[in-house]
Scaffold this active site. Structure first.
Site, PDB file in Angstrom:
ATOM      1  N   GLY A  10       3.841 -23.345 -78.907  1.00 26.89           N
ATOM      2  CA  GLY A  10       4.934 -22.642 -78.225  1.00 26.89           C
ATOM      3  C   GLY A  10       5.577 -21.598 -79.131  1.00 26.89           C
ATOM      4  O   GLY A  10       5.158 -21.404 -80.282  1.00 26.89           O
ATOM      5  N   LEU A  12       8.711 -21.357 -80.539  1.00 18.87           N
ATOM      6  CA  LEU A  12       9.350 -21.925 -81.732  1.00 18.87           C
ATOM      7  C   LEU A  12       8.346 -22.750 -82.532  1.00 18.87           C
ATOM      8  O   LEU A  12       8.283 -22.651 -83.764  1.00 18.87           O
ATOM      9  CB  LEU A  12      10.544 -22.797 -81.310  1.00 18.87           C
ATOM     10  CG  LEU A  12      11.232 -23.571 -82.424  1.00 18.87           C
ATOM     11  CD1 LEU A  12      11.800 -22.643 -83.485  1.00 18.87           C
ATOM     12  CD2 LEU A  12      12.354 -24.448 -81.853  1.00 18.87           C
ATOM     13  N   THR A 100      19.753 -26.773 -75.861  1.00 14.11           N
ATOM     14  CA  THR A 100      20.063 -25.410 -75.445  1.00 14.11           C
ATOM     15  C   THR A 100      21.558 -25.153 -75.243  1.00 14.11           C
ATOM     16  O   THR A 100      22.317 -26.091 -74.949  1.00 14.11           O
ATOM     17  CB  THR A 100      19.313 -25.144 -74.118  1.00 14.11           C
ATOM     18  OG1 THR A 100      19.782 -23.932 -73.537  1.00 14.11           O
ATOM     19  CG2 THR A 100      19.537 -26.244 -73.097  1.00 14.11           C
ATOM     20  N   TYR A 124      17.621 -26.791 -65.514  1.00 14.00           N
ATOM     21  CA  TYR A 124      17.111 -26.791 -66.891  1.00 14.00           C
ATOM     22  C   TYR A 124      18.153 -27.415 -67.833  1.00 14.00           C
ATOM     23  O   TYR A 124      17.845 -28.310 -68.624  1.00 14.00           O
ATOM     24  CB  TYR A 124      16.778 -25.357 -67.309  1.00 14.00           C
ATOM     25  CG  TYR A 124      16.465 -25.169 -68.771  1.00 14.00           C
ATOM     26  CD1 TYR A 124      15.266 -25.628 -69.318  1.00 14.00           C
ATOM     27  CD2 TYR A 124      17.363 -24.517 -69.621  1.00 14.00           C
ATOM     28  CE1 TYR A 124      14.981 -25.457 -70.664  1.00 14.00           C
ATOM     29  CE2 TYR A 124      17.086 -24.338 -70.964  1.00 14.00           C
ATOM     30  CZ  TYR A 124      15.899 -24.803 -71.486  1.00 14.00           C
ATOM     31  OH  TYR A 124      15.619 -24.631 -72.818  1.00 14.00           O
TER      32      TYR A 124
HETATM   33  N1  LIG Z   1      13.215 -20.173 -75.152  1.00 12.00           N
HETATM   34  C1  LIG Z   1      14.536 -20.151 -75.262  1.00 12.00           C
HETATM   35  O1  LIG Z   1      15.185 -19.113 -75.051  1.00 12.00           O
HETATM   36  C2  LIG Z   1      15.276 -21.393 -75.643  1.00 12.00           C
HETATM   37  C3  LIG Z   1      16.679 -21.353 -75.702  1.00 12.00           C
HETATM   38  C4  LIG Z   1      17.359 -22.497 -76.085  1.00 12.00           C
HETATM   39  C5  LIG Z   1      16.685 -23.652 -76.405  1.00 12.00           C
HETATM   40  N2  LIG Z   1      15.332 -23.681 -76.328  1.00 12.00           N
HETATM   41  C6  LIG Z   1      14.640 -24.929 -76.663  1.00 12.00           C
HETATM   42  O2  LIG Z   1      13.859 -24.707 -77.834  1.00 12.00           O
HETATM   43  C7  LIG Z   1      12.666 -25.486 -77.789  1.00 12.00           C
HETATM   44  C8  LIG Z   1      11.444 -24.587 -77.976  1.00 12.00           C
HETATM   45  O3  LIG Z   1      11.430 -23.623 -76.936  1.00 12.00           O
HETATM   46  P1  LIG Z   1      10.268 -22.531 -76.811  1.00 12.00           P
HETATM   47  O4  LIG Z   1      10.835 -21.388 -76.063  1.00 12.00           O
HETATM   48  O5  LIG Z   1       9.622 -22.329 -78.121  1.00 12.00           O
HETATM   49  O6  LIG Z   1       9.259 -23.292 -75.829  1.00 12.00           O
HETATM   50  P2  LIG Z   1       7.834 -22.825 -75.315  1.00 12.00           P
HETATM   51  O7  LIG Z   1       7.431 -21.540 -75.933  1.00 12.00           O
HETATM   52  O8  LIG Z   1       7.850 -22.924 -73.818  1.00 12.00           O
HETATM   53  O9  LIG Z   1       6.875 -23.941 -75.911  1.00 12.00           O
HETATM   54  C9  LIG Z   1       6.890 -25.242 -75.443  1.00 12.00           C
HETATM   55  C10 LIG Z   1       5.538 -25.848 -75.720  1.00 12.00           C
HETATM   56  O10 LIG Z   1       5.531 -27.180 -75.193  1.00 12.00           O
HETATM   57  C11 LIG Z   1       4.314 -27.368 -74.472  1.00 12.00           C
HETATM   58  N3  LIG Z   1       4.477 -28.435 -73.477  1.00 12.00           N
HETATM   59  C12 LIG Z   1       5.047 -28.348 -72.262  1.00 12.00           C
HETATM   60  N4  LIG Z   1       4.933 -29.516 -71.612  1.00 12.00           N
HETATM   61  C13 LIG Z   1       4.285 -30.365 -72.440  1.00 12.00           C
HETATM   62  C14 LIG Z   1       3.846 -31.708 -72.321  1.00 12.00           C
HETATM   63  N5  LIG Z   1       4.060 -32.426 -71.217  1.00 12.00           N
HETATM   64  N6  LIG Z   1       3.199 -32.276 -73.365  1.00 12.00           N
HETATM   65  C15 LIG Z   1       2.964 -31.560 -74.490  1.00 12.00           C
HETATM   66  N7  LIG Z   1       3.339 -30.271 -74.656  1.00 12.00           N
HETATM   67  C16 LIG Z   1       3.995 -29.686 -73.639  1.00 12.00           C
HETATM   68  C17 LIG Z   1       4.082 -26.012 -73.838  1.00 12.00           C
HETATM   69  O11 LIG Z   1       2.761 -25.897 -73.362  1.00 12.00           O
HETATM   70  P3  LIG Z   1       2.491 -24.881 -72.113  1.00 12.00           P
HETATM   71  O12 LIG Z   1       3.009 -23.537 -72.548  1.00 12.00           O
HETATM   72  O13 LIG Z   1       1.007 -24.951 -71.969  1.00 12.00           O
HETATM   73  O14 LIG Z   1       3.267 -25.426 -70.965  1.00 12.00           O
HETATM   74  C18 LIG Z   1       4.405 -25.084 -74.998  1.00 12.00           C
HETATM   75  O15 LIG Z   1       3.313 -24.912 -75.871  1.00 12.00           O
HETATM   76  C19 LIG Z   1      12.701 -26.215 -76.439  1.00 12.00           C
HETATM   77  O16 LIG Z   1      13.253 -27.488 -76.618  1.00 12.00           O
HETATM   78  C20 LIG Z   1      13.652 -25.372 -75.607  1.00 12.00           C
HETATM   79  O17 LIG Z   1      14.265 -26.127 -74.586  1.00 12.00           O
HETATM   80  C21 LIG Z   1      14.606 -22.572 -75.964  1.00 12.00           C
END
Ligand SMILES: NC(=O)c1ccc[n+]([C@@H]2O[C@H](COP(=O)([O-])OP(=O)(O)OC[C@H]3O[C@@H](n4cnc5c(N)ncnc54)[C@H](OP(=O)(O)O)[C@@H]3O)[C@@H](O)[C@H]2O)c1
Length: 283
Positions: A10, A12, A100, A124
Site C-alpha cells: 500500500g 504507507l 485517521t 470509513y
Molecule cells: N490514505 C489516507 O489518506 C489515509 C488517511 C488517514 C489514515 N490512513 C490510514 O493509514 C493506513 C495506510 O493507508 P494507505 O493509504 O497507505 O492504504 P492503502 O494504500 O489503501 O494500502 C492498504 C493495503 O492493504 C491491503 N489490504 C486491504 N485489505 C486487505 C486484507 N483483507 N488483507 C490484507 N491486506 C489488505 C491493500 O490491498 P489492495 O490495494 O489490493 O486492496 C493495500 O495494499 C490505513 O490504516 C489508513 O486507514 C490513510
C-alpha cells in the site's frame, strides 16, 4: 527486531518497507499472501514469522466506497484489527496500527488532541474507530497512530489526481471548506521508526506540520509543479456531492508526539516539495 508488516504494498506500507532500518528483519505481507479478515490466516502468519512487532498498514481506505461496502470496510478496518490483536495479545507482540483524522466530526476550532471525543461522520471513520476500540480493549502493548490526508509515491492520492487532471484541463474546482494536514508517507514512516526506537506506547497524532484546505493544497501542488496556466476555483463541499461526508476541520495536534520524541515533523509545504522531487526522479 523481526517485524511483520501487513499491507506492505500500500501507499504507507511501501514507504515503511523502504524506510525501516536494515537492522530490522521486515517481512511484508499483503492481500496476495494474507487476508487479515481471516482469524486463521492471522494466527498462521504470526505463528510462522514470530515477529516482535506487527505493523498493520493494511486497511480498506476508499472513503466513498465504504458507504456502499460497509460490510467489507468494517471487516478489514475493525474485525481484522480484532484478529491481529487477539493473536498478538497471547504472544505479547507489540502492535503498531494506523487510524485517521476522520474519527473526529470536524466541529472543533483547534487541533484535535489524542483524547478528544471521537464522533465519526462517515462509515470509513466509524470502521476505523471500531478498529481502534478493539485494539485498545484487547492489548496494552500498542501504538495507535492517527494520521491524515496521506500521499506517497505508491498509491492513488490527491497530489497525483491534481497532476493528472492538470494534463487535460486548465480549470479545476476544489473544495475550500475542509481543512486538514497533508502528510507525506515517507515522513510518517520515519516517525514510525522513531516511535519504535523510543519504545513508545499509546495513541499519537502524526501529520506533517501546518494545515490547509484542499483548495489551498491544490494551488500549492500546481505552483510547485510549475503549472501556472491551470486555474483553481474554490467551491463548497455541497457543490460537489460525494457518498461520504467529510469533517470540515480535522487538524490533529502534534503536541504529544513532539513532547514524547523531542522531534517534530516538517511543514506540509516542504514535504510536498520532497514528494514532487521524488516522483520527478521516477519519471
Ligand atoms: N490514505 C489516507 O489518506 C489515509 C488517511 C488517514 C489514515 N490512513 C490510514 O493509514 C493506513 C495506510 O493507508 P494507505 O493509504 O497507505 O492504504 P492503502 O494504500 O489503501 O494500502 C492498504 C493495503 O492493504 C491491503 N489490504 C486491504 N485489505 C486487505 C486484507 N483483507 N488483507 C490484507 N491486506 C489488505 C491493500 O490491498 P489492495 O490495494 O489490493 O486492496 C493495500 O495494499 C490505513 O490504516 C489508513 O486507514 C490513510
Amino acid at each position: 527486531m523481526r517485524i511483520l508488516l501487513l499491507g506492505h504494498k500500500g501507499m504507507l506500507g511501501s514507504d515503511l518497507l523502504l524506510k525501516l532500518p536494515k537492522e530490522h528483519e521486515v517481512v511484508g505481507m499483503d492481500k496476495e499472501e494474507i487476508d487479515i479478515v481471516s482469524p486463521d490466516e492471522c494466527v498462521k502468519a504470526i505463528k510462522e514469522i514470530e515477529p516482535n512487532i506487527v505493523i498493520n498498514a493494511a486497511a480498506y481506505t476508499n472513503v466513498d466506497g465504504c458507504e456502499s461496502a460497509k460490510e467489507e470496510c468494517f471487516a478489514v478496518n475493525a474485525e481484522a484489527v480484532k484478529n491481529i490483536a487477539q493473536v498478538c495479545r497471547n504472544k505479547n507482540i507489540r502492535i503498531i496500527h494506523f487510524s485517521t483524522d476522520y474519527v473526529f466530526d470536524g466541529t472543533a476550532k483547534q487541533p484535535y488532541k489524542e483524547d478528544d471525543q471521537c464522533n465519526p461522520i462517515n462509515a470509513y471513520g466509524e470502521s476505523k474507530l471500531a478498529g481502534e476500540r478493539y485494539l485498545q480493549s484487547l492489548v496494552d502493548n500498542y501504538v495507535l497512530i492517527r494520521t491524515s490526508w496521506l500521499y506517497g509515491v505508491k498509491g492513488k492520492n490527491f497530489v497525483q489526481t491534481i497532476l493528472e487532471k492538470a494534463k487535460t484541463t486548465t480549470t479545476l474546482s476544489v473544495v475550500d471548506d475542509q481543512v486538514g494536514s497533508p502528510t507525506y508517507t515517507k515522513d510518517l514512516a520515519a516517525a514510525v521508526d522513531l516511535l519504535i526506537n523510543q519504545n513508545l506506547k499509546g495513541i499519537f497524532h502524526i501529520t506533517n506540520r501546518g494545515s490547509c484546505s484542499w483548495y489551498q493544497f491544490a494551488v500549492k501542488i500546481l505552483q510547485e509543479s510549475g503549472l501556472d496556466d491551470v486555474k483553481v476555483t474554490s467551491i463548497k463541499s455541497d457543490k460537489l456531492p460525494r457518498p461520504a461526508m467529510r469533517p470540515a476541520y480535522s487538524v490533529l495536534s502534534m503536541q504529544k508526539f513532539i513532547a514524547a520524541t523531542g522531534k517534530t515533523m516538517q511543514p506540509w509545504q516542504l514535504a510536498l516539495q520532497d514528494y514532487l522531487k521524488s516522483i520527478k526522479q521516477l519519471n
